[in-house]
Write a protein that holds these residues in place. Structure first.
Motif, short mmCIF file in Angstrom:
data_model
loop_
_atom_site.label_atom_id
_atom_site.label_comp_id
_atom_site.label_asym_id
_atom_site.label_seq_id
_atom_site.Cartn_x
_atom_site.Cartn_y
_atom_site.Cartn_z
N VAL A 1 -0.77 5.00 -0.64
CA VAL A 1 -1.98 5.03 0.18
C VAL A 1 -1.69 5.82 1.47
O VAL A 1 -0.60 5.74 2.01
CB VAL A 1 -2.43 3.59 0.53
CG1 VAL A 1 -3.59 3.59 1.50
CG2 VAL A 1 -2.78 2.84 -0.75
N ARG B 1 -3.48 2.90 5.62
CA ARG B 1 -2.48 1.84 5.74
C ARG B 1 -2.57 1.16 7.09
O ARG B 1 -2.54 -0.06 7.20
CB ARG B 1 -1.08 2.44 5.57
CG ARG B 1 -0.57 2.22 4.20
CD ARG B 1 0.61 3.03 3.81
NE ARG B 1 1.54 3.50 4.81
CZ ARG B 1 2.22 4.64 4.68
NH1 ARG B 1 2.08 5.37 3.61
NH2 ARG B 1 3.08 5.01 5.60
N ALA C 1 -3.24 -6.14 0.61
CA ALA C 1 -3.87 -5.33 -0.44
C ALA C 1 -5.13 -5.99 -0.98
O ALA C 1 -5.69 -5.51 -1.96
CB ALA C 1 -2.87 -5.08 -1.56
N LEU D 1 0.84 -1.21 0.00
CA LEU D 1 0.00 0.00 0.00
C LEU D 1 0.87 1.24 0.00
O LEU D 1 0.55 2.24 -0.64
CB LEU D 1 -0.91 0.00 1.23
CG LEU D 1 -1.96 -1.10 1.21
CD1 LEU D 1 -1.75 -2.06 2.35
CD2 LEU D 1 -3.33 -0.51 1.23
#
Lengths: 312, 355
Positions: free
Chosen positions: B140, B145, B185, B135
């Motif tokens: 992200v 996260r 993910a 991520l």
């Protein structure tokens, strides 16, 4: 070229390719192109003088305290004590020793900053690319082994005597270990970890920043440590081209066969070397050695943050 | 097992290692050189030889082979960690080998999770930061996260360990982190490269259990590499046996065990217990053939089993009676399993269907 009586058993004596004359041309070229270099020279001169002024303007005792605190942060309590003692000895060696040491420290600092700026990218490149490593390795060998006096003359011809030339000759001598150890560090990173980073979609830049450089840091810092030590060992030679500081003291004492003064200058360099060595070696400790504490959780900073936390 | 669309499709993958791999490939296409010829003429090593297979959605596809058989090389073609010398990989219809670097990175970060034999955790990152790596490289935000990592860590029962570093964890826990990193993910595909081989047997079983629970829950399309046939049979919906870079046989565990394609596979499966693998359908004799051989029978006292019954269940049925077992599907008798056939089935030999 081979004119009279070519001797097959000793061909070298009768062949003259004129390399020395050709190489002297570099000197001539340097002299005729001096003007190009001057603005660059002035810039670096200002930077070096600025660093020196800053170091000189801090009162010795305050400077000592700052260095001890830095050492405590980087290398722990034991390192801080060693650094404190060495700086004390350095100051007591002679009344003017502290000021000379700061001048030397300024030159070393400028050299090391430039070494990092040049050496780190070169080292990363060498670590990534076998062909580049093969090309740069003989260059590094040359830089480390060629006697300093050989490049002293062309550098002076081109740039003139003074601090900037001193920094340049220091860089030539002190740069190789940083490049070598950066390359070694990058190559030493566990390939399966790099593969995992790739498998999770990291770009080459992210792999370098998030995986390779962090994992190579201890090795790179060992290289930085060596670079600092080598730049300190160059201060006496650099003083031949009119760089002030502890090295100049040793050089003058040699000229006058003044053993006492030579010892003062020499010991000063050694003390400075120990101080810088302890600090940079401390930086190289991995997180694991520190018990997985972040740097701000240890040393004086850790003490302050802990105090701050208690109050809130 | 599933008849749905293929999520992963590999078509004629060849991987030849060496400086002259291109020429070697040409020569293979033209003259059909053997591996030995390629090594002698081109100084190249064949890693994978013409591998084609597809994996359906939610299926667990095991690739089994000994070390050096090319299975780790093959799995790395799926997320293009290795470029094939020839052939192509399609993921949900997209040609992975035609993707540009950015698209490939997005595919790896978002669609594919990978677990490694060597764990390959980043020693300078905490468990949490390891898990959230895919991520992080996609940019992200920190809060998201943290949330995703916490969920993934919870899935593998490591809650509370997220601030630790990998070297503070045991081997089994480290591989749990590896699994959490692959799942973080929420990818479509899981690539497992001998994930449990480096662990001791007890921990291995535990992790296999964790994996199978998660797998049943999440329905990830999985390619699972192992050198352990027991593991492949326990975990896989289908198994591919790989030898010297060639996929020798692809089939369900039962097919592999009961109908090995060649002596190599036969040797492999010889030691495998058939009790929980082979079904009545495989060993039964059709009712008509039985009647033809033995005359009409009164089957009212016979125990009745289903075609899907495993040998173990048949043994339970057989011990209570002297009669053969009648196999019935949807209320209609379809076949007969005699004691003789049952014993042979346990042995793993086909009872000759004597007329």
């Amino acid at each position: 070229m081979a004119d009279t009586a070519f001797d097959w058993l000793n061909p070298f004596a009768s062949v003259d390719l004129g390399i020395a004359t050709w190489a002297d041309g570099i000197k001539q070229w340097a002299i005729s192109n001096r003007e190009l270099i001057q603005p660059i020279k002035r810039f670096f001169e200002t930077v070096i003088v600025g660093i020196e002024h800053a170091l000189q303007s801090i009162p010795p005792l305050v400077m000592l305290a700052i260095l001890v605190l830095i050492a405590w942060q980087a290398a722990g309590r034991r390192g801080a004590i060693v650094v404190g003692i060495c700086l004390g000895i350095l100051g007591l060696l002679a009344p003017e020793a502290w000021g000379l040491a700061m001048t030397t420290l300024a030159i070393v600092t400028a050299s090391v900053i430039l070494c990092v700026a040049i050496g780190l990218p070169l080292g990363v490149l060498a670590g990534k690319n076998d062909r580049f490593e093969a090309i740069i390795r003989p260059v590094l060998d040359t830089m480390q082994t060629i006697p300093a006096f050989v490049y002293l003359v062309p550098v002076v011809m081109m740039i003139g005597i003074g601090n900037v030339s001193g920094v340049i000759v220091t860089i030539i001598f002190a740069l190789p270990p940083l490049v070598r150890l950066t390359s070694l560090g990058i190559r030493g990173v566990n390939p399966s970890v790099v593969e995992a980073a790739r498998a999770f979609g990291a770009s080459p830049g992210q792999i370098l920043r998030k995986v390779e450089l962090p994992l190579a840091t201890p090795t790179i810092l060992a290289g930085l440590n060596q670079t600092i030590m080598l730049s300190l060992s160059m201060v006496v030679i650099a003083s031949m081209i009119s760089v002030k500081g502890l090295g100049n003291e040793v050089l003058r004492a040699m000229g006058r066969l003044d053993a006492g003064k030579a010892i003062v200058g020499g010991l000063g360099i050694v003390m400075l070397a120990i101080v810088l060595d302890r600090i940079t070696q401390g930086l190289g400790r991995s997180g694991r050695d520190r018990g997985h504490l972040m740097w701000w959780q240890t040393g004086p900073v850790g003490l302050i943050t802990a105090l701050f936390k208690k109050q809130t | 097992m599933t008849d749905q669309e293929d999520v992963i499709r590999c078509e004629g993958i060849w991987k030849i290692f060496g400086d002259k791999s291109r020429q070697a490939m040409e020569a293979v296409r033209r003259d059909g050189l053997s591996k030995k010829d390629i090594r002698e003429k081109f100084d190249c090593v064949v890693g994978v030889q013409d591998a084609s297979f597809s994996v359906g959605r939610g299926e667990i596809f095991c690739i089994m082979g000994l070390s050096g058989s090319g299975k780790s090389t093959l799995i790395r073609h799926i997320n293009r960690l290795i470029e094939p010398t020839s052939g192509a990989v399609f993921i949900e219809g997209q040609n992975v080998n035609a993707m540009n670097p950015e698209a490939l990175r997005r595919l790896r970060a978002e669609k594919i999770g990978m677990v490694f034999q060597s764990m390959a955790l980043m020693p300078h990152r905490t468990v949490r930061d390891n898990v959230a790596f895919s991520l992080e490289v996609r940019g992200v935000a920190e809060a998201e996260r943290a949330r995703v990592a916490a969920r993934a860590i919870d899935m593998v029962d490591l809650t509370g360990w997220d601030r630790k570093y990998p070297d503070e964890l045991s081997g089994g826990m480290q591989q749990r982190v590896g699994l959490a990193r692959a799942l973080a993910a929420d990818p479509t595909i899981l690539l497992m490269d001998e994930p449990f081989s480096a662990l001791d047997p007890l921990i291995r079983r535990q992790l296999q259990g964790t994996f199978m629970e998660l797998s049943a829950e999440l329905h990830k399309t999985t390619v699972f590499i192992t050198h352990d046939l027991d593991e492949a049979i326990r975990i896989g919906d289908r198994i591919a046996i790989m030898k010297d870079g060639v996929l020798v046989q692809i089939g369900t565990p039962e097919e592999i065990v009961t109908r090995p394609a060649d002596d190599y596979v036969a040797d492999f499966v010889a030691g495998i217990s058939k009790l929980d693998l082979v079904t009545a359908a495989r060993i039964m004799q059709p009712l008509a053939a039985y009647v033809q051989a033995h005359g009409p029978q009164d089957t009212s006292a016979w125990p009745v089993g289903k075609p899907g019954c495993k040998l173990n269940e048949l043994v339970d049925l057989a011990v209570g009676t002297d009669h053969p077992i009648l196999i019935a599907a949807d209320g209609a008798a379809v076949g007969v399993v005699t004691k003789r056939a049952l014993l042979r089935g346990i042995q793993g030999r086909d009872e000759e269907r004597a007329a």
